[in-house]
Design an enzyme around this catalytic site. Structure first.
Site, mmCIF file in Angstrom:
data_model
loop_
_atom_site.group_PDB
_atom_site.id
_atom_site.type_symbol
_atom_site.label_atom_id
_atom_site.label_comp_id
_atom_site.label_asym_id
_atom_site.label_seq_id
_atom_site.Cartn_x
_atom_site.Cartn_y
_atom_site.Cartn_z
ATOM 1 N N HIS A 152 0.837 -1.201 0.000
ATOM 2 C CA HIS A 152 0.000 0.000 0.000
ATOM 3 C C HIS A 152 0.877 1.258 0.000
ATOM 4 C CE1 HIS A 152 -3.544 -2.407 0.639
ATOM 5 N NE2 HIS A 152 -4.315 -1.359 0.880
ATOM 6 N N HIS A 207 0.768 -3.900 8.980
ATOM 7 C CA HIS A 207 2.202 -3.741 8.729
ATOM 8 C C HIS A 207 2.907 -3.154 9.944
ATOM 9 C CE1 HIS A 207 2.418 -4.730 4.440
ATOM 10 N NE2 HIS A 207 1.289 -4.062 4.273
#
Length: 282
Positions: A152, A207
């Site tokens: 992302h 993450h």
């Protein structure tokens, strides 16, 4: 006629290269990463965050990544009446996106770092087995081993980063028209959006912060490199103008003048005033 054939061939090769990068990226998305041994203390301390839906789902991410550059290219073509700028921007953006995607997936597959919520991907009921063999959905577990770097972050900073570079060049934010707050805000707006997307990946526990940092640097670095393959430096008098235009209208080579700057400015004045450029591909 030979010149037209050469231009068509070059464009065909550019498009083919991007199709290859896209195909490689799509194939790598389905590959399994390296199965790294996860120690019990690492599983307990770093990978036991609760599972959470993405604040920026993949569908929303790709809508932003694909739509913003296309809108800017349309503005260059329809509003600024500049076919070369529109095409060169799409070439720079698509190349950077392909390189970033392949590089990100390559690192993901080699490193195989577990995500912060890997524990609950591996053991959905919260009870680990004696041998730490995962009992969760295999596809979900494999996806949980693709934390580093953040896709992302890399894709958003790649696409929105090159949009910010294009706006900076077009608006001459760091060259001829410094000191105007509106231009600065318009230039930085895409980067601010990319930053929000990247930070959201730590908020939904998909993450680690290192994944987001490296992914952001990767995407922005590739976008800067690819932008400079097609456009003049942002600090030059010809910022925002593609190299193909300056090569055909001034005595520039690799972005450096072979003649005095005065002569280059005189020859390039029609370009800086927004005059219509000669189309590169016809």
């Amino acid at each position: 006629m030979p010149l037209m054939r050469s231009a068509s061939y070059n464009l065909f090769m550019e498009i083919s290269l991007r199709i290859i990068l896209l195909s490689v990226f799509c194939y790598m998305e389905s590959m399994s990463p390296f199965i790294r041994i996860i120690q019990p203390f690492e599983l307990e301390n770093n990978c036991k965050y609760p599972r959470h839906d993405s604040y920026v789902p993949s569908g929303m991410l790709w809508s932003i990544v694909l739509s913003v550059p296309c809108i800017l290219s349309f503005i260059a073509w329809a509003v600024c009446n500049d076919c070369n700028d529109a095409l060169e921007f799409l070439l720079a953006w698509s190349l950077s996106l392909g390189i970033t995607g392949v590089t990100t997936d390559t690192v993901k597959l080699i490193v195989g770092r577990p995500r912060p919520d890997f524990f609950y991907r591996c053991f959905p009921d919260g009870v680990p087995t004696a041998d730490l063999h995962c009992t969760g959905d295999p596809a979900d577990v494999m996806e949980g081993r693709k934390s580093f770097p953040s896709g992302h972050s890399s894709m958003s900073f790649c696409s929105l980063g090159i949009a910010s570079l294009w706006a900076c060049g077009r608006l001459c934010t760091v060259s001829r028209r410094r000191g105007e707050g509106g231009r600065v805000i318009l230039t930085l707006a895409p980067l601010m959006l990319a930053g929000c997307i990247a930070l959201s990946r730590t908020c939904d526990y998909h993450h680690h912060w290192q994944d987001v940092l490296v992914g952001s640097v990767l995407g922005l670095s590739v976008s800067m490199f690819c932008y400079r393959q097609y456009y003049n430096p942002l600090t030059s008098e010809l910022s925002g103008i593609p190299y193909i235009v300056t090569k055909s209208n001034t005595k520039y080579f690799n972005g450096k003048p072979e003649s005095p700057m005065k002569d280059a400015k005189e020859e390039s004045t029609p370009l800086l005033n927004g005059a219509k450029k000669e189309d590169k591909w016809i």
